[in-house]
Write an enzyme that holds these catalytic residues in place. Structure first.
Site, PDB file in Angstrom:
ATOM      1  N   TYR A  37       5.888  62.815  21.960  1.00  0.00           N
ATOM      2  CA  TYR A  37       5.981  62.814  20.495  1.00  0.00           C
ATOM      3  C   TYR A  37       4.657  62.947  19.756  1.00  0.00           C
ATOM      4  O   TYR A  37       4.643  63.010  18.546  1.00  0.00           O
ATOM      5  CB  TYR A  37       6.719  61.555  20.012  1.00  0.00           C
ATOM      6  CG  TYR A  37       6.152  60.231  20.522  1.00  0.00           C
ATOM      7  CD1 TYR A  37       5.045  59.657  19.922  1.00  0.00           C
ATOM      8  CD2 TYR A  37       6.740  59.578  21.598  1.00  0.00           C
ATOM      9  CE1 TYR A  37       4.526  58.458  20.384  1.00  0.00           C
ATOM     10  CE2 TYR A  37       6.232  58.365  22.064  1.00  0.00           C
ATOM     11  CZ  TYR A  37       5.132  57.814  21.457  1.00  0.00           C
ATOM     12  OH  TYR A  37       4.628  56.630  21.915  1.00  0.00           O
TER      13      TYR A  37
ATOM     14  N   HIS B  94       3.063  52.916  23.773  1.00  0.00           N
ATOM     15  CA  HIS B  94       3.556  51.684  23.154  1.00  0.00           C
ATOM     16  C   HIS B  94       3.569  50.558  24.193  1.00  0.00           C
ATOM     17  O   HIS B  94       3.059  49.465  23.967  1.00  0.00           O
ATOM     18  CB  HIS B  94       4.960  51.919  22.592  1.00  0.00           C
ATOM     19  CG  HIS B  94       5.718  50.668  22.298  1.00  0.00           C
ATOM     20  ND1 HIS B  94       5.357  49.807  21.286  1.00  0.00           N
ATOM     21  CD2 HIS B  94       6.801  50.116  22.899  1.00  0.00           C
ATOM     22  CE1 HIS B  94       6.203  48.777  21.269  1.00  0.00           C
ATOM     23  NE2 HIS B  94       7.076  48.944  22.245  1.00  0.00           N
TER      24      HIS B  94
ATOM     25  N   ARG C  22      -3.522  53.438  18.199  1.00  0.00           N
ATOM     26  CA  ARG C  22      -3.034  53.057  19.536  1.00  0.00           C
ATOM     27  C   ARG C  22      -3.289  54.225  20.471  1.00  0.00           C
ATOM     28  O   ARG C  22      -2.555  55.206  20.448  1.00  0.00           O
ATOM     29  CB  ARG C  22      -1.533  52.749  19.450  1.00  0.00           C
ATOM     30  CG  ARG C  22      -0.952  52.055  20.658  1.00  0.00           C
ATOM     31  CD  ARG C  22       0.568  52.137  20.641  1.00  0.00           C
ATOM     32  NE  ARG C  22       1.018  53.462  21.072  1.00  0.00           N
ATOM     33  CZ  ARG C  22       2.180  54.018  20.722  1.00  0.00           C
ATOM     34  NH1 ARG C  22       3.016  53.396  19.912  1.00  0.00           N
ATOM     35  NH2 ARG C  22       2.514  55.214  21.175  1.00  0.00           N
TER      36      ARG C  22
END
Lengths: 336, 378
Positions: free
Chosen positions: B281, B272, B268
């Site tokens: 992160y 998100h 990805r």
């Protein structure tokens, strides 16, 4: 007319539904060869085959989720949850999927599931076998919730629930499975609606509302009250979502007093909903605040304590006394 | 694993790249594969170009939708950047009568199924509960509850089996979903009934901020054999390999061979959703590493090596993608607003007394703002 047990009437209703619609399939744990732990599906797998009466793996969310997929494909699944307390693993699929897919898809996908749940206490079972979780489902938009109190209704309403294009949670009072009564198998499905409450006892002093397992108990209370010259009108709710308020209103306008009974815990239960709605709809006809006689707000107790938890004839009559303003357990000087 | 302080730490390795099925490597070189070559033997230059075009358009749609969200035209958008090959390759293996149950990120799959552009966006604009008629394209609306759709795909496949048909279903889900009970229950049911369902896991390495190692200590595909389901790990950034392994699984399903599990290892590259900030992160170096394995660049390189990517063709693909994006934007901003009373529609398929009363009361309430005011006596 033929004499049937409660369980036998559901079995006959299931058989009738399967005969009239080849898309009706049954799913559940132990429902095949065994016929279910309560034998409600006895003989159906033998007669309709394993593809229409499916024993499933022991996974309630799995059963419900695959039933959703089968409904997508055009099937009409009837799911048996073995015991009330086992429905919670399926709660997400019921609340987030079954109840909403018609809405989510703007009416393009129907979820004509029937979710059969033996519910309620009184059979001396261990934990998780005597729950009354109906309020969770009655609170969920998209679901219809019904419960039956006698073999005739069981025979008719299971067929009406299966024929309904909306998902129906169908609560069966397990402690009444062995009650026998006359069933008219020729009764016309279209001549009644599962969403209508029924006045099972006409009376003039107090309206007492019950559903499922407590209907016979309330009828006994009505007999006992009659001995004291008090006339109870007993209403069998039958449908818990939606609730047939017009029938309740008619009764309360006449009696001016309302007692609501259920085995489920009091707080946030159906009794609260009925009390609030009836107060709203016929405030000026009420002679007394609505009274609830229910299970306590405790986890379902061990079987040696369940007779204290379950509303019985005496507790119901005590509630009737409260509604009438007669001497009762609450006016011994300790008002809670 | 146990850390020095004795605290239990989750996180294993599940990104082992050996044993991935790969037909086009990261540099765009066609890799021979004795098992899978014949599944894509029909993919000639023209077909390869079509896969390339699908991926370019999908990425363009994704970029435009992301921009629309940034500009306030969409409430949210879940980008698929980096996952074009995993989605296009699998979706292009399907027949019209196969049925797709996806999560919310499979917009390239939806595009390949023929979902209208405006229908892709409708739900993300907040206008409707879902965008398209599932039966018009044989694809269910995006599922937001993680993993729930895998059971629906399995149940639908059980229905296919009962009907004696030879179609199949595909359940799309991510690496995070594999921790859900529903996904595991779906595999139990699929194996028990030998249902024609393909579990298509796009391992994009991140479940919002949680790395795949938190979900699984072994490559995810290794779980499936424990359920009795054959599994394969495929380079999810290789459109040809994704097409091949999906075709193999479909062939198995159609001949009564039951379910299959595919782990498409991809990445990805975006957040998100547009509400997420992955810089909090994850390491920028990781992104760079995966950018070098871009699914579209490698097909471009392969096409180039086959003399199929001249300037005119490249321009025409870009222009076509831009015009899809323009159409998407126009349809988005021109979308009809919902009516207040839509709130009450389709909750039930048959009349419901309780809801009808609420609806009527609310309608009267709304009316009270527009009707002439009632005169009040002093």
């Amino acid at each position: 007319m033929s004499t049937m047990t409660f369980g036998g009437a559901i079995n006959s209703g299931l058989r009738r539904a399967m005969e009239s619609d080849p898309k009706v399939i049954l799913m559940g744990e132990d429902i095949g060869k065994l016929g279910g732990v309560f034998r409600i599906t006895d003989g159906l797998q033998k007669d309709f085959g394993t593809h229409r009466v499916m024993d499933t793996p022991l996974a309630e969310s799995g059963i419900m989720g695959t039933a959703v997929g089968l409904a997508y494909r055009g099937y009409r699944p009837v799911v048996e949850i073995q015991f009330d307390g086992f429905i919670y693993p399926a709660f997400d699929q019921i609340v987030s999927q079954v109840a909403r897919l018609h809405y989510r898809t703007l009416g393009r996908v129907s979820m004509p599931l029937t979710i059969r749940v033996p519910f309620g206490g009184g059979i001396g079972s261990p934990e998780h076998h005597s729950e009354s979780p109906e309020a969770y489902f009655a609170h969920t938009p998209g679901l219809r919730v019904v419960t039956v109190s006698n073999p005739q209704d069981a025979f008719i309403m299971i067929q009406q629930a299966i024929a309904c294009d909306d998902p129906v949670v169908f609560f069966e009072p397990k402690r009444r499975y062995h009650v026998k009564d006359e069933v008219d198998e020729g009764a016309d499905l279209a001549s009644s609606s599962m969403e209508q409450a029924r006045v099972v006892r006409v009376g003039g002093d107090v309206t007492v509302v019950a559903y499922g397992p407590l209907v016979p108990t309330v009828c006994q209370a009505a007999d006992a009250a009659a001995d004291e010259g008090i006339s109870l009108e007993v209403v069998d709710l039958r449908s818990l979502a939606p609730i047939d308020f017009p029938t309740l209103e008619d009764s309360v306008r006449k009696t001016g007093r309302l007692v609501i009974t259920h085995e489920a815990a009091e707080s946030g239960g159906l009794g609260a909903e009925i009390a609030a709605s009836i107060t709203d709809r016929c405030f000026f006809n009420l002679e007394h605040a609505p009274v609830r006689v229910t299970g306590f707000d405790v986890p379902y107790p061990p079987s040696k304590l369940e007779s204290h938890h379950l509303p019985d004839l005496d507790r119901i009559l005590d509630g009737v006394d409260r509604a009438l303003g007669r001497p009762n357990s609450r006016d011994q000087g300790f008002h809670s | 694993m146990t850390s020095e302080t004795g605290k239990i730490q989750a996180g294993g390795t599940s990104s082992d790249d050996s044993s991935l099925v790969q037909l086009i490597d990261a540099l765009g070189r066609r890799q021979a594969d004795a098992r899978y070559d014949h599944y894509v033997a029909d993919v000639d230059g023209a077909a390869l170009r079509r896969l390339y075009e699908d991926m370019v358009v999908s990425r363009r749609i994704d970029a435009e939708a992301t921009a629309l969200q940034r500009q306030g035209e969409l409430a949210l958008w879940p980008p698929l950047l980096g996952q074009e090959a995993a989605q296009v390759g699998s979706a292009r293996a399907l027949r019209a009568d196969d049925f797709v149950f996806s999560s919310y990120r499979e917009n390239a799959v939806a595009y390949c199924r023929g979902v209208k552009l405006s229908d892709l966006l409708r739900v993300w604009r907040g206008n409707v509960p879902s965008g398209w008629d599932p039966y018009s394209v044989n694809m269910a609306p995006p599922q937001v509850i993680i993993g729930a759709q895998t059971l629906h795909a399995t149940g639908y496949a059980m229905g296919i089996l009962a009907d004696g048909a030879d179609s199949a279903t595909v359940a799309y889900f991510g690496d995070g979903a594999t921790s859900q009970g529903d996904v595991n229950e779906a595999m139990v049911f699929a194996a028990s009934y030998q249902a024609p369902v393909i579990f298509y896991c796009q391992n994009n390495h991140w479940a919002i901020s949680e790395p795949v190692g938190l979900q699984a200590h072994v490559p995810i595909a290794r779980r499936a054999p424990g359920f009795g389901i054959p599994a394969v790990r495929v380079d999810g950034n290789d459109v040809l390999a994704c097409l091949a392994v999906t075709r193999e699984a479909l062939e198995r399903a159609r001949r009564g061979g039951g379910p299959s599990f595919i782990e498409a290892v991809t990445y990805r590259m975006g957040p998100h959703t547009t509400a997420d900030d992955p810089t909090r992160y994850r390491d920028a170096n990781e992104l760079e590493g995966w950018a070098a394995r871009d699914p579209i660049a490698r097909v471009a390189a392969l096409l180039d090596s086959l003399q199929l990517l001249d300037a005119d063709y490249a321009d025409s693909v870009r222009t076509a993608a831009d015009s899809v994006a323009a159409e998407l934007r126009a349809e988005c901003v021109g979308m009809e607003e919902p009516e207040a009373m839509d709130l009450f529609r389709n909750v039930y398929s048959t009349p419901h007394a309780g809801l009808a009363r609420q609806r009527d009361n609310y309608q009267r309430y709304l009316q009270s703002f527009t009707d002439p005011p009632v005169s009040v006596k002093e």
